[in-house]
Write a protein that holds these residues in place. Structure first.
Motif, short mmCIF file in Angstrom:
data_model
loop_
_atom_site.label_atom_id
_atom_site.label_comp_id
_atom_site.label_asym_id
_atom_site.label_seq_id
_atom_site.Cartn_x
_atom_site.Cartn_y
_atom_site.Cartn_z
N TYR A 161 0.85 -1.19 0.00
CA TYR A 161 0.00 0.00 0.00
C TYR A 161 0.88 1.23 0.00
O TYR A 161 1.84 1.33 0.75
CB TYR A 161 -0.93 -0.02 1.21
N ASP A 162 0.57 2.19 -0.85
CA ASP A 162 1.46 3.35 -1.01
C ASP A 162 0.73 4.68 -0.86
O ASP A 162 1.20 5.68 -1.37
CB ASP A 162 2.18 3.28 -2.35
N LEU A 163 -0.40 4.70 -0.13
CA LEU A 163 -1.12 5.95 0.03
C LEU A 163 -1.71 6.03 1.43
O LEU A 163 -2.44 5.14 1.86
CB LEU A 163 -2.25 6.05 -1.00
N LEU A 164 -1.35 7.09 2.18
CA LEU A 164 -1.98 7.38 3.46
C LEU A 164 -2.92 8.55 3.26
O LEU A 164 -2.56 9.57 2.70
CB LEU A 164 -0.92 7.75 4.52
N LEU A 165 -4.16 8.39 3.72
CA LEU A 165 -5.17 9.43 3.51
C LEU A 165 -5.39 10.31 4.73
O LEU A 165 -5.91 11.42 4.60
CB LEU A 165 -6.50 8.77 3.12
N GLY A 166 -5.04 9.83 5.90
CA GLY A 166 -5.28 10.64 7.09
C GLY A 166 -4.86 9.91 8.34
O GLY A 166 -4.31 8.82 8.30
N GLY A 167 -5.15 10.52 9.48
CA GLY A 167 -4.84 9.93 10.77
C GLY A 167 -3.47 10.28 11.27
O GLY A 167 -2.88 11.30 10.90
N GLY A 168 -2.93 9.43 12.13
CA GLY A 168 -1.63 9.68 12.71
C GLY A 168 -1.24 8.59 13.70
O GLY A 168 -1.94 7.60 13.87
N ILE A 169 -0.10 8.80 14.36
CA ILE A 169 0.43 7.87 15.36
C ILE A 169 0.59 8.65 16.66
O ILE A 169 1.16 9.74 16.67
CB ILE A 169 1.80 7.31 14.92
N GLY A 170 0.07 8.12 17.77
CA GLY A 170 0.17 8.79 19.06
C GLY A 170 1.19 8.13 19.97
O GLY A 170 1.37 6.91 19.93
N PHE A 171 1.87 8.91 20.79
CA PHE A 171 2.91 8.44 21.70
C PHE A 171 2.63 8.92 23.12
O PHE A 171 1.95 9.93 23.32
CB PHE A 171 4.28 8.95 21.26
N ALA A 172 3.17 8.20 24.10
CA ALA A 172 2.98 8.57 25.50
C ALA A 172 3.70 9.87 25.85
O ALA A 172 3.23 10.65 26.68
CB ALA A 172 3.46 7.44 26.40
N ASN A 173 4.85 10.13 25.23
CA ASN A 173 5.56 11.39 25.48
C ASN A 173 6.22 11.85 24.19
O ASN A 173 6.00 11.28 23.13
CB ASN A 173 6.56 11.26 26.64
N THR A 174 7.02 12.88 24.27
CA THR A 174 7.55 13.52 23.07
C THR A 174 8.95 13.05 22.68
O THR A 174 9.53 13.57 21.73
CB THR A 174 7.60 15.05 23.26
N VAL A 175 9.51 12.08 23.41
CA VAL A 175 10.87 11.63 23.13
C VAL A 175 10.83 10.24 22.50
O VAL A 175 10.32 9.30 23.11
CB VAL A 175 11.71 11.60 24.42
N PRO A 176 11.36 10.08 21.29
CA PRO A 176 11.36 8.75 20.67
C PRO A 176 12.33 7.81 21.38
O PRO A 176 13.29 8.24 22.00
CB PRO A 176 11.83 9.03 19.24
N GLY A 177 12.03 6.53 21.31
CA GLY A 177 12.94 5.56 21.90
C GLY A 177 12.23 4.28 22.27
O GLY A 177 11.02 4.15 22.13
N LEU A 178 12.98 3.31 22.79
CA LEU A 178 12.43 2.01 23.15
C LEU A 178 11.36 2.09 24.22
O LEU A 178 10.46 1.26 24.28
CB LEU A 178 13.56 1.08 23.60
N SER A 179 11.46 3.08 25.12
CA SER A 179 10.46 3.22 26.18
C SER A 179 9.28 4.07 25.76
O SER A 179 8.39 4.32 26.56
CB SER A 179 11.12 3.82 27.43
N ASN A 180 9.25 4.51 24.54
CA ASN A 180 8.14 5.33 24.05
C ASN A 180 7.62 4.80 22.72
O ASN A 180 7.69 5.47 21.70
CB ASN A 180 8.57 6.80 23.91
#
Length: 105
Positions: free
Chosen positions: A78-97
Motif C-alpha cells: 500500500y502506497d497511500l496514506l489518507l489521514g490519521g496519525g500515530i500517538g505516543f505517550a511522550n515527546t521523546v522517541p525511543g524504546l520506552s516510548n
C-alpha cells in the motif's frame, strides 16, 4: 498493530543552543487482529513531529506497508496514506516510548 512497533532508529542531536531534529523509524511485523493476514510496516518521521506527542500523516516522511493473507484482493504494497496519525505517550522517541495508538487510513 500499534502495540508491537519496534524502534530501529531514535536519536536527538543538540548543538550548543540549537537542536537539530533527527529521523526516527518505527517498524512493525505481525498479524492483523483477526489473524487472517500479516502486516509488515515501517514509518519514518522527524523528531520535531513528536512535539505534541503525536505524528500526523502529513508529518510522515516515508513509509512502507505490505499486507499478505488469504484475502487476495487486499494483498500487496500500500502506497497511500489518507489521514490519521500515530500517538505516543511522550515527546521523546525511543524504546520506552513506543506508539500507544495509531489511526492511519
Amino acid at each position: 498493530m500499534n502495540r508491537f512497533f519496534y524502534v530501529l532508529l531514535a536519536s536527538i542531536a543538540c548543538l550548543a543552543n540549537a537542536c537539530r531534529a533527527q529521523l526516527v523509524i518505527y517498524s512493525y511485523t505481525g498479524a492483523t487482529a483477526n489473524q487472517d493476514s500479516s502486516i509488515s510496516a515501517w514509518f519514518e518521521f522527524d523528531t520535531s513531529a513528536m512535539s505534541d506527542r503525536g505524528v500526523r500523516f502529513t508529518e510522515i516522511l516515508d513509509y512502507g506497508f505490505l499486507v499478505t493473507g488469504i484475502e487476495t484482493n487486499q494483498n500487496g504494497q500500500y502506497d497511500l496514506l489518507l489521514g490519521g496519525g500515530i500517538g505516543f505517550a511522550n515527546t521523546v522517541p525511543g524504546l520506552s516510548n513506543l506508539p500507544v495508538v495509531q489511526s492511519l487510513v
